[in-house]
Design a protein around this motif. Structure first.
Motif, mmCIF file in Angstrom:
data_model
loop_
_atom_site.group_PDB
_atom_site.id
_atom_site.type_symbol
_atom_site.label_atom_id
_atom_site.label_comp_id
_atom_site.label_asym_id
_atom_site.label_seq_id
_atom_site.Cartn_x
_atom_site.Cartn_y
_atom_site.Cartn_z
ATOM 1 N N ASP A 1 22.700 -7.167 55.672
ATOM 2 C CA ASP A 1 23.753 -7.475 56.637
ATOM 3 C C ASP A 1 25.090 -7.699 55.942
ATOM 4 N N VAL A 2 25.084 -8.486 54.875
ATOM 5 C CA VAL A 2 26.317 -8.758 54.130
ATOM 6 C C VAL A 2 26.846 -7.460 53.503
ATOM 7 N N PHE A 3 25.961 -6.682 52.890
ATOM 8 C CA PHE A 3 26.351 -5.435 52.221
ATOM 9 C C PHE A 3 26.981 -4.452 53.208
ATOM 10 N N VAL A 4 26.349 -4.255 54.351
ATOM 11 C CA VAL A 4 26.847 -3.303 55.351
ATOM 12 C C VAL A 4 28.199 -3.757 55.907
ATOM 13 N N LEU A 5 28.332 -5.031 56.222
ATOM 14 C CA LEU A 5 29.609 -5.529 56.740
ATOM 15 C C LEU A 5 30.729 -5.372 55.703
ATOM 16 N N SER A 6 30.401 -5.581 54.447
ATOM 17 C CA SER A 6 31.409 -5.475 53.398
ATOM 18 C C SER A 6 31.766 -4.026 53.088
ATOM 19 N N ARG A 7 30.772 -3.212 52.821
ATOM 20 C CA ARG A 7 31.029 -1.861 52.334
ATOM 21 C C ARG A 7 31.294 -0.822 53.426
ATOM 22 N N PHE A 8 30.717 -1.002 54.582
ATOM 23 C CA PHE A 8 30.870 0.008 55.630
ATOM 24 C C PHE A 8 31.801 -0.422 56.750
ATOM 25 N N SER B 1 36.252 -8.694 55.021
ATOM 26 C CA SER B 1 36.418 -9.603 53.881
ATOM 27 C C SER B 1 35.254 -10.595 53.866
ATOM 28 N N ASN B 2 35.113 -11.287 52.739
ATOM 29 C CA ASN B 2 34.043 -12.288 52.643
ATOM 30 C C ASN B 2 34.206 -13.390 53.684
ATOM 31 N N VAL B 3 35.436 -13.787 53.963
ATOM 32 C CA VAL B 3 35.693 -14.815 54.973
ATOM 33 C C VAL B 3 35.268 -14.312 56.357
ATOM 34 N N GLU B 4 35.617 -13.061 56.665
ATOM 35 C CA GLU B 4 35.238 -12.481 57.969
ATOM 36 C C GLU B 4 33.719 -12.376 58.105
ATOM 37 N N ILE B 5 33.063 -11.980 57.013
ATOM 38 C CA ILE B 5 31.594 -11.874 57.041
ATOM 39 C C ILE B 5 30.984 -13.256 57.249
ATOM 40 N N ALA B 6 31.493 -14.255 56.546
ATOM 41 C CA ALA B 6 30.980 -15.623 56.677
ATOM 42 C C ALA B 6 31.119 -16.118 58.118
ATOM 43 N N GLY C 1 28.001 -16.782 60.384
ATOM 44 C CA GLY C 1 27.821 -18.230 60.470
ATOM 45 C C GLY C 1 27.301 -18.822 59.167
ATOM 46 N N ILE C 2 27.721 -18.294 58.048
ATOM 47 C CA ILE C 2 27.306 -18.795 56.738
ATOM 48 C C ILE C 2 28.560 -19.086 55.912
ATOM 49 N N SER C 3 28.372 -19.713 54.756
ATOM 50 C CA SER C 3 29.523 -20.034 53.903
ATOM 51 C C SER C 3 29.974 -18.801 53.113
ATOM 52 N N VAL C 4 31.210 -18.834 52.635
ATOM 53 C CA VAL C 4 31.748 -17.749 51.815
ATOM 54 C C VAL C 4 30.934 -17.635 50.533
ATOM 55 N N LYS C 5 30.536 -18.789 49.951
ATOM 56 C CA LYS C 5 29.717 -18.775 48.730
ATOM 57 C C LYS C 5 28.400 -18.045 48.969
ATOM 58 N N THR C 6 27.796 -18.232 50.129
ATOM 59 C CA THR C 6 26.544 -17.543 50.454
ATOM 60 C C THR C 6 26.789 -16.046 50.572
ATOM 61 N N VAL C 7 27.910 -15.663 51.166
ATOM 62 C CA VAL C 7 28.274 -14.242 51.269
ATOM 63 C C VAL C 7 28.391 -13.655 49.872
ATOM 64 N N GLU C 8 29.100 -14.342 48.982
ATOM 65 C CA GLU C 8 29.284 -13.856 47.615
ATOM 66 C C GLU C 8 27.944 -13.724 46.893
ATOM 67 N N TRP C 9 27.076 -14.710 47.043
ATOM 68 C CA TRP C 9 25.769 -14.690 46.384
ATOM 69 C C TRP C 9 24.929 -13.529 46.902
ATOM 70 N N ARG C 10 24.878 -13.368 48.237
ATOM 71 C CA ARG C 10 24.079 -12.282 48.817
ATOM 72 C C ARG C 10 24.636 -10.910 48.425
ATOM 73 N N MET C 11 25.950 -10.793 48.388
ATOM 74 C CA MET C 11 26.566 -9.524 48.008
ATOM 75 C C MET C 11 26.238 -9.194 46.558
ATOM 76 N N GLY C 12 26.320 -10.179 45.686
ATOM 77 C CA GLY C 12 25.971 -9.966 44.276
ATOM 78 C C GLY C 12 24.533 -9.523 44.117
ATOM 79 N N LYS C 13 23.637 -10.167 44.834
ATOM 80 C CA LYS C 13 22.216 -9.796 44.787
ATOM 81 C C LYS C 13 21.993 -8.394 45.354
#
Length: 175
Positions: free
Chosen positions: A132-139, A143-148, A152-164
Motif C-alpha cells: 500500500d505504501v509503495f503503490v501510493l508513493s511510486r504510482f 508524499s510521505n505525509v499524504e500517505i501517512a 492513518g499511520i505515522s510518517v516514520k511508519t511510512v518511511e520504514w515500510r517504504m524502506g522495507k
C-alpha cells in the motif's frame, strides 16, 4: 546545410547587401576553404558544409559592419565546427547508450514487456501494508505525509515500510 532562418535572410538581401556579400566572397572564399580544411582538419564533406554555413551566416549579417572579415569568417567557421563536433559527440553517446541498453537486455534474456510483468508480480507479492505504501508513493506520487494521512499511520511508519518494500523489491530483482 543552412537553417531555414539563414536561407530567409539570404532571400531578403537587397542588391547592395548582395554586392557586399559577393565582394566578401570573392576576397576570402579560397582563404576560408583552406582555413577550414587545414586548420580545423575537417573531413572534405564537412569542409564543404562548414564553408557553406559560414557564408550563410555572413549573408545574415550586415557585411558592411564587418570590420575584420577574416576574423569574422574564421570565428564563425570555428563555431560551426565546434557545434558540429558537439552534435556528433551527443549522437555517439546516444548510440553507445542504446547499444549498451540492448546488450543488457539480451544478457538478462528479458524483453521490456517481460520486465514490466516481473515488476508487477514483485509489487503484488509484497506484504499488503508495504505494498500500500509503495503503490501510493511510486504510482500515485504521494508524499510521505499524504500517505501517512491517507493510511492513518505515522510518517516514520511510512518511511520504514517504504524502506522495507524497496529492499524486498531489490532483492527479488537480483534473484
Amino acid at each position: 546545410m543552412g537553417s531555414e532562418r539563414e536561407m530567409d535572410r539570404l532571400a531578403r538581401l537587397d542588391s547592395a547587401g548582395l554586392q557586399q556579400l559577393d565582394h566578401l566572397y570573392r576576397s576570402h572564399a579560397g582563404w576560408l576553404r583552406a582555413l577550414v580544411a587545414h586548420r580545423l582538419r575537417a573531413q572534405p564533406t564537412d569542409v564543404d558544409d562548414i564553408v557553406q554555413d559560414t557564408w550563410l551566416r555572413a549573408a545574415g549579417c550586415k557585411t558592411d559592419n564587418i570590420q575584420h572579415p577574416k576574423a569574422f569568417l574564421s570565428q564563425t567557421a570555428l563555431n560551426l565546427f565546434r557545434d558540429r563536433k558537439r552534435r556528433e559527440a551527443v549522437c555517439q553517446q546516444h548510440r553507445e547508450g542504446v547499444t549498451a541498453d540492448q546488450g543488457r537486455g539480451d544478457r538478462h534474456g528479458m524483453s521490456e514487456q517481460e520486465a514490466i510483468l516481473e515488476l508487477e508480480r514483485i509489487v503484488l507479492d509484497l506484504p499488503e501494508k508495504m505494498r500500500d505504501v509503495f503503490v501510493l508513493s511510486r504510482f500515485r506520487h504521494m508524499s510521505n505525509v499524504e500517505i501517512a494521512t491517507t493510511l492513518g499511520i505515522s510518517v516514520k511508519t511510512v518511511e520504514w515500510r517504504m524502506g522495507k518494500a524497496l529492499a524486498l523489491c531489490m532483492s527479488r530483482l537480483r534473484d
